[in-house]
Design a protein around this motif. Structure first.
Motif, mmCIF file in Angstrom:
data_model
loop_
_atom_site.group_PDB
_atom_site.id
_atom_site.type_symbol
_atom_site.label_atom_id
_atom_site.label_comp_id
_atom_site.label_asym_id
_atom_site.label_seq_id
_atom_site.Cartn_x
_atom_site.Cartn_y
_atom_site.Cartn_z
ATOM 1 N N ASP A 25 10.408 108.670 16.427
ATOM 2 C CA ASP A 25 9.548 108.446 17.569
ATOM 3 C C ASP A 25 8.519 107.699 17.323
ATOM 4 O O ASP A 25 7.716 107.269 18.219
ATOM 5 C CB ASP A 25 9.210 109.938 18.096
ATOM 6 C CG ASP A 25 8.229 110.571 16.932
ATOM 7 O OD1 ASP A 25 8.255 110.072 15.951
ATOM 8 O OD2 ASP A 25 7.722 111.530 17.429
ATOM 9 N N CYS A 26 8.019 107.234 16.173
ATOM 10 C CA CYS A 26 7.026 106.184 15.952
ATOM 11 C C CYS A 26 7.103 105.895 14.478
ATOM 12 O O CYS A 26 7.686 106.662 13.561
ATOM 13 C CB CYS A 26 5.533 106.678 16.454
ATOM 14 S SG CYS A 26 4.895 108.208 15.116
ATOM 15 N N CYS A 27 6.218 104.732 14.009
ATOM 16 C CA CYS A 27 6.242 104.214 12.866
ATOM 17 C C CYS A 27 5.599 105.274 11.720
ATOM 18 O O CYS A 27 6.052 105.628 10.647
ATOM 19 C CB CYS A 27 5.747 102.715 12.937
ATOM 20 S SG CYS A 27 5.774 101.958 11.123
ATOM 21 N N THR A 28 4.521 105.780 12.422
ATOM 22 C CA THR A 28 3.533 106.377 11.408
ATOM 23 C C THR A 28 4.323 107.598 10.929
ATOM 24 O O THR A 28 4.264 108.225 9.652
ATOM 25 C CB THR A 28 2.389 106.877 12.209
ATOM 26 O OG1 THR A 28 1.640 105.799 12.328
ATOM 27 C CG2 THR A 28 1.453 107.839 11.059
ATOM 28 N N HIS A 29 5.387 108.425 11.959
ATOM 29 C CA HIS A 29 6.228 109.418 11.507
ATOM 30 C C HIS A 29 7.310 109.020 10.528
ATOM 31 O O HIS A 29 7.712 109.646 9.611
ATOM 32 C CB HIS A 29 6.883 110.157 12.957
ATOM 33 C CG HIS A 29 5.820 110.859 13.647
ATOM 34 N ND1 HIS A 29 5.874 111.408 14.927
ATOM 35 C CD2 HIS A 29 4.551 111.454 13.335
ATOM 36 C CE1 HIS A 29 4.795 112.076 15.093
ATOM 37 N NE2 HIS A 29 4.035 112.227 14.046
ATOM 38 N N ALA A 30 7.708 107.803 10.609
ATOM 39 C CA ALA A 30 8.683 107.115 9.840
ATOM 40 C C ALA A 30 8.187 107.187 8.471
ATOM 41 O O ALA A 30 8.910 107.466 7.514
ATOM 42 C CB ALA A 30 9.273 105.624 10.319
ATOM 43 N N ILE A 31 6.886 106.692 8.321
ATOM 44 C CA ILE A 31 6.276 106.678 6.950
ATOM 45 C C ILE A 31 6.079 108.090 6.558
ATOM 46 O O ILE A 31 6.261 108.418 5.254
ATOM 47 C CB ILE A 31 4.770 105.800 7.051
ATOM 48 C CG1 ILE A 31 5.288 104.401 7.500
ATOM 49 C CG2 ILE A 31 4.265 105.904 5.779
ATOM 50 C CD1 ILE A 31 3.986 103.616 7.759
ATOM 51 N N GLU A 32 5.700 109.010 7.235
ATOM 52 C CA GLU A 32 5.673 110.390 6.980
ATOM 53 C C GLU A 32 6.807 110.830 6.440
ATOM 54 O O GLU A 32 6.840 111.516 5.153
ATOM 55 C CB GLU A 32 5.014 111.314 8.053
ATOM 56 C CG GLU A 32 4.882 112.749 7.520
ATOM 57 C CD GLU A 32 4.437 113.488 8.957
ATOM 58 O OE1 GLU A 32 4.710 114.823 8.644
ATOM 59 O OE2 GLU A 32 3.962 113.109 9.783
ATOM 60 N N LEU A 33 7.630 110.891 7.108
ATOM 61 C CA LEU A 33 9.061 111.040 6.446
ATOM 62 C C LEU A 33 9.473 110.691 5.247
ATOM 63 O O LEU A 33 9.887 111.470 4.375
ATOM 64 C CB LEU A 33 10.165 110.949 7.403
ATOM 65 C CG LEU A 33 10.291 111.788 8.703
ATOM 66 C CD1 LEU A 33 11.327 111.512 9.859
ATOM 67 C CD2 LEU A 33 10.062 113.246 8.660
ATOM 68 N N CYS A 34 9.140 109.528 5.022
ATOM 69 C CA CYS A 34 9.553 108.649 3.733
ATOM 70 C C CYS A 34 8.659 109.203 2.711
ATOM 71 O O CYS A 34 8.972 109.600 1.509
ATOM 72 C CB CYS A 34 9.311 107.123 3.729
ATOM 73 S SG CYS A 34 10.671 106.685 4.868
ATOM 74 N N MET A 35 7.305 109.373 2.903
ATOM 75 C CA MET A 35 6.296 109.907 1.881
ATOM 76 C C MET A 35 6.667 111.347 1.525
ATOM 77 O O MET A 35 6.588 111.803 0.245
ATOM 78 C CB MET A 35 5.019 110.004 2.600
ATOM 79 C CG MET A 35 4.214 108.529 2.723
ATOM 80 S SD MET A 35 3.838 107.846 1.213
ATOM 81 C CE MET A 35 3.092 106.286 1.831
ATOM 82 N N ARG A 36 7.223 112.357 2.542
ATOM 83 C CA ARG A 36 7.502 113.739 2.115
ATOM 84 C C ARG A 36 8.871 113.646 1.379
ATOM 85 O O ARG A 36 8.996 114.401 0.428
ATOM 86 C CB ARG A 36 7.763 114.495 3.483
ATOM 87 C CG ARG A 36 6.570 114.862 4.274
ATOM 88 C CD ARG A 36 6.952 115.455 5.594
ATOM 89 N NE ARG A 36 5.767 115.832 6.419
ATOM 90 C CZ ARG A 36 5.061 117.033 6.191
ATOM 91 N NH1 ARG A 36 4.967 117.766 5.113
ATOM 92 N NH2 ARG A 36 3.993 117.106 7.000
ATOM 93 N N HIS A 37 9.665 112.852 2.004
ATOM 94 C CA HIS A 37 11.111 112.823 0.879
ATOM 95 C C HIS A 37 10.835 112.305 -0.461
ATOM 96 O O HIS A 37 11.361 113.102 -1.203
ATOM 97 C CB HIS A 37 12.282 111.685 1.799
ATOM 98 C CG HIS A 37 13.522 111.728 1.054
ATOM 99 N ND1 HIS A 37 13.487 110.732 -0.009
ATOM 100 C CD2 HIS A 37 14.337 112.442 0.977
ATOM 101 C CE1 HIS A 37 14.668 110.970 -0.555
ATOM 102 N NE2 HIS A 37 15.325 111.979 0.204
#
Length: 196
Positions: A25-37
């Motif tokens: 839904d947004c680039c910041t959430h994409a980055i968040e998911l990657c950082m979490r993963h």
């Protein structure tokens, strides 16, 4: 229900050269998911970025420092040093994907593919891809339906894009010609104080 999202992800993968794409839904959430993963605990990045990035570091309790000798601008993307994750919010080019990396693109109003909102993760790691798919949509395994039939869930987040965003993305991508990355000067985030 998810056919348009999958169709857009497939088209974006072909365009960028990434083996896998996960739309969010947004680039910041994409980055968040990657950082979490990737379970990032520390990283270094440019201080000249959008406010959501240092906010994200605080949200995830990731220790960070800003690059000391960083110029006041970056063109198209920058890397979170000591990770394989890139903020590629201002870049969208044919065959832009870097092998072994994770690049997060943005579809905001003033971005190369201006869907209006949304983002995507470009990657070649199949295990990470499968995990990120589930993380982006409440931990659900979308091969199991209805969701109440699923017994085990990965921790997930409600970061899925809409069908309409995927449709608009397909429409724009079909007309898109590769552009040079955008140069944008962001304010210096070293000048702000984030209060918990």
């Amino acid at each position: 229900m998810f056919e348009k999202i999958i169709e857009f992800e497939t088209a974006l993968a072909e365009f960028t050269g990434a083996p896998y794409v996960v739309m969010t839904d947004c680039c910041t959430h994409a980055i968040e998911l990657c950082m979490r993963h990737d379970r990032v605990e520390f990283c270094t990045f440019t201080p000249f970025t959008y406010l959501s990035i240092p906010m994200l570091m605080h949200k995830l309790d990731i220790k960070y420092v800003y690059e000391e000798d960083d110029p006041a601008q970056w063109i198209g993307e920058y890397r979170f040093l000591s990770t394989r994750i890139w903020d590629s919010a201002r870049r969208l080019e044919k065959d832009m994907y870097r092998s072994g990396q994770i690049q997060c693109v943005s579809f905001g109003h003033n971005k190369p593919l201006p869907i209006g909102r949304g983002g995507a993760i470009l990657l070649d790691d199949e295990l990470a891809y499968r995990a990120l798919l589930q993380m982006r949509y409440d931990g659900r395994d979308l091969t199991i339906g209805p969701w109440a039939s699923q017994q085990k869930f990965r921790v997930g987040y409600h970061y899925r894009p809409t069908i309409e965003e995927a449709e608009r993305g397909l429409e724009l991508l079909n007309q898109y010609t590769s552009q040079l990355p955008c140069e944008v000067v962001y304010p210096d985030c070293r000048q702000i104080c984030i209060i918990d």
